[in-house]
Design a protein around this motif. Structure first.
Motif, PDB file in Angstrom:
ATOM      1  N   ALA A   1       0.874  -1.163   0.000  1.00  0.00           N
ATOM      2  CA  ALA A   1       0.000   0.000   0.000  1.00  0.00           C
ATOM      3  C   ALA A   1       0.916   1.218   0.000  1.00  0.00           C
ATOM      4  O   ALA A   1       1.734   1.386   0.899  1.00  0.00           O
ATOM      5  CB  ALA A   1      -0.896  -0.004   1.231  1.00  0.00           C
ATOM      6  N   ILE A   2       0.814   2.054  -1.040  1.00  0.00           N
ATOM      7  CA  ILE A   2       1.740   3.178  -1.152  1.00  0.00           C
ATOM      8  C   ILE A   2       1.076   4.528  -0.902  1.00  0.00           C
ATOM      9  O   ILE A   2       1.774   5.528  -0.745  1.00  0.00           O
ATOM     10  CB  ILE A   2       2.461   3.193  -2.521  1.00  0.00           C
ATOM     11  CG1 ILE A   2       1.469   3.294  -3.667  1.00  0.00           C
ATOM     12  CG2 ILE A   2       3.352   1.966  -2.666  1.00  0.00           C
ATOM     13  CD1 ILE A   2       2.123   3.499  -5.027  1.00  0.00           C
ATOM     14  N   GLN A   3      -0.261   4.556  -0.873  1.00  0.00           N
ATOM     15  CA  GLN A   3      -0.960   5.815  -0.650  1.00  0.00           C
ATOM     16  C   GLN A   3      -2.400   5.522  -0.275  1.00  0.00           C
ATOM     17  O   GLN A   3      -2.997   4.583  -0.782  1.00  0.00           O
ATOM     18  CB  GLN A   3      -0.927   6.656  -1.928  1.00  0.00           C
ATOM     19  CG  GLN A   3      -1.616   7.981  -1.835  1.00  0.00           C
ATOM     20  CD  GLN A   3      -1.539   8.745  -3.160  1.00  0.00           C
ATOM     21  OE1 GLN A   3      -0.690   8.478  -3.990  1.00  0.00           O
ATOM     22  NE2 GLN A   3      -2.438   9.685  -3.341  1.00  0.00           N
ATOM     23  N   LYS A   4      -2.944   6.334   0.629  1.00  0.00           N
ATOM     24  CA  LYS A   4      -4.374   6.253   0.919  1.00  0.00           C
ATOM     25  C   LYS A   4      -5.123   7.098  -0.094  1.00  0.00           C
ATOM     26  O   LYS A   4      -4.619   8.102  -0.569  1.00  0.00           O
ATOM     27  CB  LYS A   4      -4.665   6.768   2.334  1.00  0.00           C
ATOM     28  CG  LYS A   4      -4.361   5.758   3.416  1.00  0.00           C
ATOM     29  CD  LYS A   4      -4.652   6.294   4.795  1.00  0.00           C
ATOM     30  CE  LYS A   4      -6.121   6.499   5.031  1.00  0.00           C
ATOM     31  NZ  LYS A   4      -6.454   6.810   6.443  1.00  0.00           N
ATOM     32  N   LEU A   5      -6.332   6.653  -0.434  1.00  0.00           N
ATOM     33  CA  LEU A   5      -7.203   7.389  -1.351  1.00  0.00           C
ATOM     34  C   LEU A   5      -8.517   7.707  -0.661  1.00  0.00           C
ATOM     35  O   LEU A   5      -8.981   6.951   0.194  1.00  0.00           O
ATOM     36  CB  LEU A   5      -7.524   6.536  -2.583  1.00  0.00           C
ATOM     37  CG  LEU A   5      -6.394   6.116  -3.485  1.00  0.00           C
ATOM     38  CD1 LEU A   5      -6.924   5.143  -4.541  1.00  0.00           C
ATOM     39  CD2 LEU A   5      -5.774   7.321  -4.156  1.00  0.00           C
ATOM     40  N   THR A   6      -9.124   8.800  -1.075  1.00  0.00           N
ATOM     41  CA  THR A   6     -10.497   9.048  -0.643  1.00  0.00           C
ATOM     42  C   THR A   6     -11.395   8.131  -1.475  1.00  0.00           C
ATOM     43  O   THR A   6     -10.996   7.680  -2.561  1.00  0.00           O
ATOM     44  CB  THR A   6     -10.912  10.516  -0.893  1.00  0.00           C
ATOM     45  OG1 THR A   6     -10.930  10.760  -2.292  1.00  0.00           O
ATOM     46  CG2 THR A   6      -9.958  11.487  -0.187  1.00  0.00           C
ATOM     47  N   PRO A   7     -12.601   7.868  -1.028  1.00  0.00           N
ATOM     48  CA  PRO A   7     -13.508   7.061  -1.844  1.00  0.00           C
ATOM     49  C   PRO A   7     -13.732   7.669  -3.239  1.00  0.00           C
ATOM     50  O   PRO A   7     -13.834   6.950  -4.221  1.00  0.00           O
ATOM     51  CB  PRO A   7     -14.811   7.050  -1.033  1.00  0.00           C
ATOM     52  CG  PRO A   7     -14.358   7.226   0.375  1.00  0.00           C
ATOM     53  CD  PRO A   7     -13.175   8.160   0.286  1.00  0.00           C
ATOM     54  N   GLU A   8     -13.745   8.994  -3.320  1.00  0.00           N
ATOM     55  CA  GLU A   8     -13.943   9.658  -4.612  1.00  0.00           C
ATOM     56  C   GLU A   8     -12.748   9.420  -5.542  1.00  0.00           C
ATOM     57  O   GLU A   8     -12.929   9.159  -6.734  1.00  0.00           O
ATOM     58  CB  GLU A   8     -14.156  11.168  -4.408  1.00  0.00           C
ATOM     59  CG  GLU A   8     -15.431  11.519  -3.673  1.00  0.00           C
ATOM     60  CD  GLU A   8     -15.324  11.362  -2.143  1.00  0.00           C
ATOM     61  OE1 GLU A   8     -16.383  11.287  -1.503  1.00  0.00           O
ATOM     62  OE2 GLU A   8     -14.203  11.308  -1.601  1.00  0.00           O
ATOM     63  N   GLU A   9     -11.532   9.506  -4.993  1.00  0.00           N
ATOM     64  CA  GLU A   9     -10.336   9.245  -5.804  1.00  0.00           C
ATOM     65  C   GLU A   9     -10.316   7.797  -6.288  1.00  0.00           C
ATOM     66  O   GLU A   9      -9.983   7.529  -7.444  1.00  0.00           O
ATOM     67  CB  GLU A   9      -9.065   9.529  -4.993  1.00  0.00           C
ATOM     68  CG  GLU A   9      -8.838  10.982  -4.689  1.00  0.00           C
ATOM     69  CD  GLU A   9      -7.734  11.214  -3.692  1.00  0.00           C
ATOM     70  OE1 GLU A   9      -7.032  12.230  -3.831  1.00  0.00           O
ATOM     71  OE2 GLU A   9      -7.555  10.387  -2.757  1.00  0.00           O
ATOM     72  N   ALA A  10     -10.678   6.881  -5.399  1.00  0.00           N
ATOM     73  CA  ALA A  10     -10.700   5.459  -5.779  1.00  0.00           C
ATOM     74  C   ALA A  10     -11.731   5.223  -6.875  1.00  0.00           C
ATOM     75  O   ALA A  10     -11.460   4.530  -7.854  1.00  0.00           O
ATOM     76  CB  ALA A  10     -11.013   4.594  -4.556  1.00  0.00           C
ATOM     77  N   GLU A  11     -12.910   5.824  -6.725  1.00  0.00           N
ATOM     78  CA  GLU A  11     -13.966   5.658  -7.722  1.00  0.00           C
ATOM     79  C   GLU A  11     -13.526   6.198  -9.085  1.00  0.00           C
ATOM     80  O   GLU A  11     -13.759   5.567 -10.117  1.00  0.00           O
ATOM     81  CB  GLU A  11     -15.234   6.374  -7.257  1.00  0.00           C
ATOM     82  CG  GLU A  11     -16.416   6.166  -8.166  1.00  0.00           C
ATOM     83  CD  GLU A  11     -17.676   6.815  -7.622  1.00  0.00           C
ATOM     84  OE1 GLU A  11     -18.319   7.556  -8.394  1.00  0.00           O
ATOM     85  OE2 GLU A  11     -17.999   6.592  -6.448  1.00  0.00           O
ATOM     86  N   GLU A  12     -12.893   7.356  -9.101  1.00  0.00           N
ATOM     87  CA  GLU A  12     -12.431   7.940 -10.355  1.00  0.00           C
ATOM     88  C   GLU A  12     -11.356   7.064 -11.001  1.00  0.00           C
ATOM     89  O   GLU A  12     -11.368   6.840 -12.212  1.00  0.00           O
ATOM     90  CB  GLU A  12     -11.890   9.356 -10.122  1.00  0.00           C
ATOM     91  CG  GLU A  12     -11.468  10.063 -11.384  1.00  0.00           C
ATOM     92  CD  GLU A  12     -12.608  10.291 -12.372  1.00  0.00           C
ATOM     93  OE1 GLU A  12     -12.325  10.307 -13.586  1.00  0.00           O
ATOM     94  OE2 GLU A  12     -13.757  10.450 -11.954  1.00  0.00           O
ATOM     95  N   SER A  13     -10.433   6.547 -10.190  1.00  0.00           N
ATOM     96  CA  SER A  13      -9.385   5.662 -10.722  1.00  0.00           C
ATOM     97  C   SER A  13      -9.996   4.390 -11.308  1.00  0.00           C
ATOM     98  O   SER A  13      -9.605   3.945 -12.388  1.00  0.00           O
ATOM     99  CB  SER A  13      -8.387   5.290  -9.620  1.00  0.00           C
ATOM    100  OG  SER A  13      -7.684   6.418  -9.185  1.00  0.00           O
TER     101      SER A  13
END
Length: 87
Positions: free
Chosen positions: A49-61
């Motif tokens: 795990a290299i970075q935490k994401l917000t749910p919005e960032e994860a959804e966009e990715s």
């Protein structure tokens, strides 16, 4: 170039997590991040795990990954059609 994928943390035991990517489970080391909780999204690269994401960032990715998958399918279909015409 580094390819990392967004993943949702399902379980945590010590410094290891089980994460979900498109329904497939993987193990990811949490040694590089602090304060990761079950339900968080992370970017995973080669089992870390290299970075935490917000749910919005994860959804966009994930949306971008789906768009790439659709594009790849279309390109495969076009290539197949060109091959069938030649034969």
């Amino acid at each position: 170039m580094c390819l990392s994928i967004p993943a949702k943390v399902e379980t945590i035991e010590d410094d290891m997590a089980v994460v979900s990517v498109g329904g497939t489970k993987y193990k990811a080391s949490l040694q590089m991040l602090d304060d990761v909780k079950i339900g968080d999204y992370i970017l995973m690269h080669t089992g870390f795990a290299i970075q935490k994401l917000t749910p919005e960032e994860a959804e966009e990715s994930l949306k971008v990954f789906e768009e790439f998958e659709e594009l790849n399918k279309k390109l495969d279909e076009e290539e197949k059609e060109r091959g069938e015409r030649i034969v």
